[in-house]
Enzyme design. Structure first.
Site, PDB file in Angstrom:
ATOM      1  CG  ASN A   1      42.159  38.420  42.589  1.00 29.84           C
ATOM      2  OD1 ASN A   1      42.178  37.656  43.553  1.00 29.84           O
ATOM      3  ND2 ASN A   1      41.209  38.418  41.673  1.00 29.84           N
ATOM      4  N   PRO A   2      44.135  38.639  45.820  1.00 29.84           N
ATOM      5  CG  PRO A   2      42.912  38.653  47.817  1.00 29.84           C
ATOM      6  CD  PRO A   2      43.123  39.432  46.558  1.00 29.84           C
TER       7      PRO A   2
ATOM      8  CE  LYS B   1      43.578  37.976  38.359  1.00 31.44           C
ATOM      9  NZ  LYS B   1      43.941  39.134  37.493  1.00 31.44           N
TER      10      LYS B   1
ATOM     11  CG  ASP C   1      43.419  41.419  32.108  1.00 32.24           C
ATOM     12  OD1 ASP C   1      43.190  42.082  33.139  1.00 32.24           O
ATOM     13  OD2 ASP C   1      42.632  41.403  31.132  1.00 32.24           O
TER      14      ASP C   1
ATOM     15  CG  PHE D   1      38.792  33.852  42.641  1.00 34.56           C
ATOM     16  CD1 PHE D   1      39.726  32.869  42.341  1.00 34.56           C
ATOM     17  CD2 PHE D   1      38.740  34.977  41.827  1.00 34.56           C
ATOM     18  CE1 PHE D   1      40.594  33.009  41.256  1.00 34.56           C
ATOM     19  CE2 PHE D   1      39.601  35.126  40.738  1.00 34.56           C
ATOM     20  CZ  PHE D   1      40.522  34.135  40.456  1.00 34.56           C
TER      21      PHE D   1
ATOM     22  CE1 TYR E   1      30.974  37.093  36.948  1.00 26.05           C
ATOM     23  CE2 TYR E   1      33.343  37.414  36.712  1.00 26.05           C
ATOM     24  CZ  TYR E   1      32.067  37.922  36.761  1.00 26.05           C
ATOM     25  OH  TYR E   1      31.871  39.276  36.624  1.00 26.05           O
ATOM     26  CG  ASP E   2      36.322  29.471  40.154  1.00 24.32           C
ATOM     27  OD1 ASP E   2      36.514  29.096  38.982  1.00 24.32           O
ATOM     28  OD2 ASP E   2      37.222  29.928  40.877  1.00 24.32           O
TER      29      ASP E   2
ATOM     30  NE  ARG F   1      44.886  33.240  37.588  1.00 25.80           N
ATOM     31  CZ  ARG F   1      43.549  33.236  37.733  1.00 25.80           C
ATOM     32  NH1 ARG F   1      42.939  32.255  38.367  1.00 25.80           N
ATOM     33  NH2 ARG F   1      42.837  34.222  37.234  1.00 25.80           N
TER      34      ARG F   1
HETATM   35  P1  ITT Z   1      44.320  42.302  39.263  1.00 30.77           P
HETATM   36  O1  ITT Z   1      43.998  43.160  38.073  1.00 30.77           O
HETATM   37  O2  ITT Z   1      44.832  43.086  40.418  1.00 30.77           O
HETATM   38  O3  ITT Z   1      45.209  41.149  38.905  1.00 30.77           O
HETATM   39  P2  ITT Z   1      41.504  41.641  39.145  1.00 30.77           P
HETATM   40  O4  ITT Z   1      40.642  40.644  39.868  1.00 30.77           O
HETATM   41  O5  ITT Z   1      41.000  43.046  39.036  1.00 30.77           O
HETATM   42  O6  ITT Z   1      42.958  41.622  39.803  1.00 30.77           O
HETATM   43  P3  ITT Z   1      41.222  41.102  36.295  1.00 30.77           P
HETATM   44  O7  ITT Z   1      41.016  42.487  35.824  1.00 30.77           O
HETATM   45  O8  ITT Z   1      42.116  40.207  35.503  1.00 30.77           O
HETATM   46  O9  ITT Z   1      41.845  41.045  37.746  1.00 30.77           O
HETATM   47  O10 ITT Z   1      39.794  40.438  36.464  1.00 30.77           O
HETATM   48  C1  ITT Z   1      39.653  39.091  36.472  1.00 30.77           C
HETATM   49  C2  ITT Z   1      38.250  38.741  36.926  1.00 30.77           C
HETATM   50  O11 ITT Z   1      37.782  37.633  36.149  1.00 30.77           O
HETATM   51  C3  ITT Z   1      38.252  38.281  38.362  1.00 30.77           C
HETATM   52  O12 ITT Z   1      38.076  39.356  39.270  1.00 30.77           O
HETATM   53  C4  ITT Z   1      37.090  37.289  38.370  1.00 30.77           C
HETATM   54  O13 ITT Z   1      35.886  37.966  38.449  1.00 30.77           O
HETATM   55  C5  ITT Z   1      37.198  36.669  36.973  1.00 30.77           C
HETATM   56  N1  ITT Z   1      38.084  35.490  37.027  1.00 30.77           N
HETATM   57  C6  ITT Z   1      39.352  35.384  36.540  1.00 30.77           C
HETATM   58  N2  ITT Z   1      39.883  34.187  36.817  1.00 30.77           N
HETATM   59  C7  ITT Z   1      38.951  33.513  37.493  1.00 30.77           C
HETATM   60  C8  ITT Z   1      38.917  32.231  38.079  1.00 30.77           C
HETATM   61  O14 ITT Z   1      39.969  31.429  38.060  1.00 30.77           O
HETATM   62  N3  ITT Z   1      37.790  31.858  38.699  1.00 30.77           N
HETATM   63  C9  ITT Z   1      36.725  32.672  38.759  1.00 30.77           C
HETATM   64  N4  ITT Z   1      36.683  33.913  38.261  1.00 30.77           N
HETATM   65  C10 ITT Z   1      37.789  34.333  37.625  1.00 30.77           C
END
Ligand code: ITT
Length: 193
Positions: free
Chosen positions: A9-10, A12, A68, A149, A151-152, A178
């Site tokens: 996830n870019p 993150k 996660d 990104f 749900y922000d 985070r």
């Molecule tokens: P990786 O597993 O490759 O790290 P991913 O996006 O699939 O990437 P997750 O399974 O942890 O990762 O899913 C996290 C999701 O939760 C993310 O795609 C967003 O939809 C939401 N999310 C997490 N942190 C967020 C944030 O800071 N702001 C908004 N939405 C967030």
């Protein structure tokens, strides 16, 4: 100094890079020349964070960190939760997903929600650690803001009087799930990395 993060996830990667500063180089799955096969079938954020960290550790045999995370909406029985990325299908846009949550909460009194982030870390010896961070907020009744990104744009954070998509990345990171998980990780590791 380089820190490997087991993420594709870019957004993150961007947040971790900003929080860790320019002394640290953040590397992630896209900097590898091989595919890392990950099956995120855990029931908890901790399990999924460890699944991701182990998968990358087995490939690079160096310390790795993973993230996660997800959104828990109380009125939706804590959904989307660990399914936040896949909820309504992984290719569905967040405009549609965010509007679906707004619609599902129409007329509901309880709008409380939280973001959760679990960072897993595997050290040089292969020992595993997890760190959890949260941020409490409310589901906004409309989509607001262009930063962040996922749900922000619907995550209203009361101290900001707006959503976490409507503030700078630095301000979001200073209070986010985070950011809080990374602070817990750093309290343990900043002198040992
Ligand atoms: P990786 O597993 O490759 O790290 P991913 O996006 O699939 O990437 P997750 O399974 O942890 O990762 O899913 C996290 C999701 O939760 C993310 O795609 C967003 O939809 C939401 N999310 C997490 N942190 C967020 C944030 O800071 N702001 C908004 N939405 C967030």
């Amino acid at each position: 100094k380089t820190i490997w993060i087991a993420t594709s996830n870019p957004h993150k990667v961007e947040e971790f890079q900003t929080m860790l500063g320019s002394q640290v180089q953040v590397k992630s799955m896209k900097d590898l020349d091989q595919e890392v096969h990950i099956v995120e079938n855990g029931k908890t954020f901790e399990e999924n964070a460890l699944i991701k960290a182990r998968a990358l550790y087995q490939v690079i045999h160096q310390p790795v960190l993973s993230d996660d995370s997800g959104l828990e909406v109380d009125a939706l029985n804590k959904q989307p939760g660990v399914h936040s990325a896949r909820w309504m299908g992984k290719d569905t846009s967040y405009t549609i997903k965010n509007q679906a949550i707004i619609d599902a909460l129409k007329g509901k009194k309880d709008r409380s929600a939280r973001f959760i982030c679990v960072i897993a870390f595997i050290d040089e010896q292969g020992k595993e650690y997890t760190y959890r961070g949260t941020i409490e907020g409310q589901i906004n009744d409309e989509i607001v803001g262009k930063n962040g990104f996922g749900y922000d744009p619907i995550f209203y954070y009361p101290p900001f009087h707006t959503t976490t998509a409507n503030v700078s990345e630095e301000l979001k990171n200073s209070v986010s799930h985070r950011g809080n998980a990374l602070k817990a990780f750093m309290a343990d590791w900043k002198d040992r990395l």
